[in-house]
Design an enzyme around this catalytic site. Structure first.
Site, PDB file in Angstrom:
ATOM      1  N   THR A 303      32.375  21.789  56.306  1.00 14.37           N
ATOM      2  CA  THR A 303      31.050  22.052  55.776  1.00 14.37           C
ATOM      3  C   THR A 303      31.533  22.188  54.430  1.00 14.37           C
ATOM      4  OG1 THR A 303      30.095  22.718  57.832  1.00 14.37           O
ATOM      5  CG2 THR A 303      29.472  23.848  55.827  1.00 14.37           C
ATOM      6  N   HIS A 420      26.267  23.522  66.045  1.00 11.25           N
ATOM      7  CA  HIS A 420      27.710  23.583  65.545  1.00 11.25           C
ATOM      8  C   HIS A 420      28.646  23.478  66.875  1.00 11.25           C
ATOM      9  CE1 HIS A 420      31.447  24.722  64.051  1.00 11.25           C
ATOM     10  NE2 HIS A 420      31.124  24.754  62.692  1.00 11.25           N
ATOM     11  N   ASP A 479      25.781  17.389  57.106  1.00 12.59           N
ATOM     12  CA  ASP A 479      27.100  17.830  56.124  1.00 12.59           C
ATOM     13  C   ASP A 479      28.088  16.971  56.618  1.00 12.59           C
ATOM     14  OD1 ASP A 479      27.126  18.870  58.689  1.00 12.59           O
ATOM     15  OD2 ASP A 479      28.337  20.788  57.785  1.00 12.59           O
TER      16      ASP A 479
END
Length: 721
Positions: A303, A420, A479
């Site tokens: 990230t 995540h 990302d």
């Protein structure tokens, strides 16, 4: 026979050999079960089987020089324990990142460890007991005196002989590795090669030496080294497109960072459900420039690497995270400062994790971010957060109290976290039906992606209701990958539920998975949404995260010619479509180089016998990738921007920023400007826009509790809150 074996183990040398054998065994176990080294052929298998021995002999052999009985045994056990910890940390790290822990990753661990405990727990397996059981059993046997401590010290000469043998074996190991992979150490670009041929201990030592050399290089750097970087950037600059340059000049810029979000999720269907219906609508809107061949280019910084590319136009570092390793004193010419100086933009980051995660509290100041609303600004108690921070629906909702006070135009970045790893959600947050692939990480990924989609939809609804929508450019991007290469075969099991969507992967992809397929899944979405555009559409040119900053700056009317950036405007006719990965692999519209093998991008097949013309082009593109990454590394590792005098940019003074009382500072600015204030709050006659935000998040009505799933700190707050 057992008595004979026990009598040998009861000697110091026998105990030493036992520890060496057991550590060798669990290292090979790790290679076979958890760490994929891409071993092919009998010769490579032989090298892999012997590579743990030399360094284990050298490390545990230190104990052979010790005379006192107890000290010998406990030192030997301590050395074995330390080596086991290193092995196991690499096992856990590899399961998530498909990579090995570098020294800089270890040194930067305190900057990224917040929230890792639960993620790491989900990465454990039942067979992990085999990494520790030998130590437990030996310790018990020593305490119970089933293994007797030998009081007789070994001659110093004997210890020296074992050490010499260890170095001889290491030299033999290096020789064999160099036979199979010439210039193994001098030209290594893939960490797995060092581990495959020399083992994890050798890799750690090698990496430590490389890290020290890099640190010295940084301290010894001088202004003259900047010239080659300037020449490279000048030569590779791409003129902006006349069609898109200034298209969004003066508009607010909202960046939505879609955590771990991969391109295949767009238009995907699982168990009869559309995974991301709202993002699909944005992707296909005529008010959106969408890119279907856009790749993440992150390294170990994940990230933080993605953020660095989007903010600075330079790559993350080859090892570790630039944010964590170098960010505290790095010189940047980044988006928030550029936009402040060329459009009087205010700036803010909204993120529901702690300010110190990835060292952001220091990096953002060096980049020129005026405000950073991290976890300390929100109620993250109880079930309002996941391990990595405030749930996305609540982040968007609770941020409005701060967003409404930003002076317009503003540059605002939202970093979402719910999608995540380990992709867990409380039951009340989602009823999305997940597949059953046998891999819980893959299965849960679709649920949290769907939750993220709903979160973004709620935010867009607020933008429209508040009137902010029509005066904003909204950039959404993924990302990095969410599903690691090791889980991709499990992911491929879902492709049959939406065969048209995944037809490029061929028949039975889960059984015929290739490294090229892994590379194709490095695509992430990039959507540049400009309300009223009406001439957007899906763009097919190849691009990567390194290209976003020049593209964005050109769209708001800022020419990037004087900036040291390594990407190019995606709309420029001169844009390069050779897309570098951080490990020096690359993809192009016609072919890809993955792990030393070339693949036809149209068929996905390996190119076994390229003709001379293709070989020449491949070599040219490989050199282009090495040069691009090398120039970026030179700029960042040596901090060369500190020497660069850009006539279009004033250096950032990080001491001007403090993130302890951002809301109060924004309100003071409004009061100071009075009728000249351009914030949404001021434009709304000093009335809050918070009531306009609508969410179905059940936690929005939950009371604050004294329990937190993450430790909330703000380094800029003297009270430590």
């Amino acid at each position: 026979m057992l008595k004979s074996l026990k009598s040998k183990i009861d000697t110091r040398f026998g105990f030493f050999l036992l520890l060496v054998f057991l550590f060798w065994a669990k290292t090979i176990f790790a290679y076979l079960t958890d760490i994929s080294l891409g071993v092919t052929g009998i010769f490579q298998w032989f090298i892999m089987l012997i590579n743990p021995i030399a360094t284990t002999v050298l490390l545990l052999g230190i104990a052979l020089y010790i005379k006192p009985k107890r000290l010998f045994y406990w030192l030997a056990m301590l050395l074995d324990l330390a080596n086991t910890v290193l092995l196991y940390l690499n096992v856990i790290y590899f399961r998530e990142f498909t990579d090995f822990m570098t020294v800089n990753t270890m040194l930067g661990y305190s900057k990224v460890n917040q929230g890792l405990s639960q993620s790491s727990l989900t990465l454990t397996n039942i067979h992990d007991v085999f990494y520790w059981i030998d130590l437990v059993i030996i310790l018990i046997l020593l305490i119970m005196k089933k293994i007797k401590m030998d009081p007789r010290p070994l001659p110093k000469k004997f210890g020296f002989q074992i050490t010499s043998l260890g170095f001889l074996m290491l030299g033999f190991n290096i020789m064999l590795g160099d036979m199979d992979r010439p210039q193994l150490i001098s030209r290594t670009f893939d960490r797995s090669y060092i581990v495959k041929y020399l083992g994890l201990d050798s890799f750690t030592v090698y990496d430590a030496i490389q890290s020290e050399q890099n640190n010295k290089m940084r301290s010894d750097a001088n202004k003259s080294e900047l010239t080659s970087v300037e020449d490279y950037v000048k030569h590779h600059y791409a003129d902006p497109s006349a069609v898109t340059f200034g298209k969004a000049k003066g508009k607010n810029i909202i960046i939505i960072h879609l955590e771990s979000f991969q391109q295949f999720l767009i238009d995907d269907k699982i168990e009869g459900q559309t995974v991301t219906p709202f993002l699909n609508s944005i992707y296909h809107s005529k008010d959106t420039y969408s890119f279907d061949n856009f790749f993440n280019q992150v390294g170990q910084g994940k990230t933080s690497d993605a953020e660095n590319m989007l903010e600075t136009g330079s790559f993350g570092t080859a090892q570790g995270s630039l944010f964590a390793r170098l960010g505290s004193d790095q010189t940047f010419q980044a988006a928030p400062a550029i936009l402040k100086q060329h459009g009087n933009y205010s700036s803010a980051v909204f993120h529901g994790n702690t300010a110190s995660f990835w060292n952001r509290n220091n990096v953002y100041k060096n980049m020129g971010y005026q405000n950073f609303f991290s976890a300390s600004y929100y109620d993250v108690s109880g079930d309002k957060s996941t391990t990595y921070g405030l749930k996305d629906k609540l982040l968007f909702k609770d941020s409005i109290n701060y967003l409404q006070h930003l002076q317009q135009p503003f540059y605002a970045k939202y970093i979402t976290v719910t999608n995540h790893i380990p992709y867990t959600l409380d039951k009340e947050d989602s009823s999305f039906k997940i597949p059953n692939t046998g891999d819980s990480t893959v299965d849960n990924y679709f649920r949290t992606a769907n939750y993220l989609d709903q979160s973004v939809q709620e935010f867009f609804s607020f933008l429209k209701n508040s009137g902010l929508y029509n005066n904003s450019l909204i950039l959404l991007y993924g990302d990095h990958y969410g599903i690691s290469n090791s889980s991709n075969p499990a992911l491929a099991k879902t492709f049959s539920q939406d065969p048209d969507h995944f037809k490029s992967f061929g028949k039975n992809p889960s059984e015929n998975w290739t490294p090229y397929d892994d590379a194709q899944l490095q695509r992430v979405p990039l959507m540049i949404h400009i309300p009223g555009l009406k001439k957007g559409g899906i763009q097919h040119q190849y691009g990567g995260e390194i290209d976003v900053l020049p593209t964005l700056l050109h769209m708001v009317g800022v020419n990037t010619k004087s900036y040291l950036q390594f990407g190019s405007d995606l709309f420029s006719k001169q844009h390069s479509q050779v897309i570098a990965f951080r490990n020096q692999d690359f993809v192009t519209p016609d072919y890809a180089s993955i792990g030393g093998t070339y693949y036809n991008a149209h068929t996905g097949e390996a190119i076994e016998h390229p003709d001379s013309k293709l070989r020449k082009q491949m070599a040219k593109d490989q050199n282009k990738v090495k040069e691009q990454l090398g120039m970026s590394d030179s700029l960042n590792d040596k901090n060369l921007l500190r020497f660069y005098k850009n006539p279009e940019f004033k250096p950032v003074k990080s001491n001007d920023y403090n993130y302890a009382n951002d809301l109060q500072q924004l309100i003071k600015t409004e009061e100071k400007l009075g009728l000249k204030s351009t914030s949404m709050y001021s434009k709304n006659r000093d009335s809050s826009l918070v009531p306009l935000y609508k969410t179905d998040a059940p936690e929005a009505n939950h009371k604050s509790t004294g329990e937190n799933r993450l430790k909330v700190t703000n380094p800029d707050d003297s009270n430590g809150s």
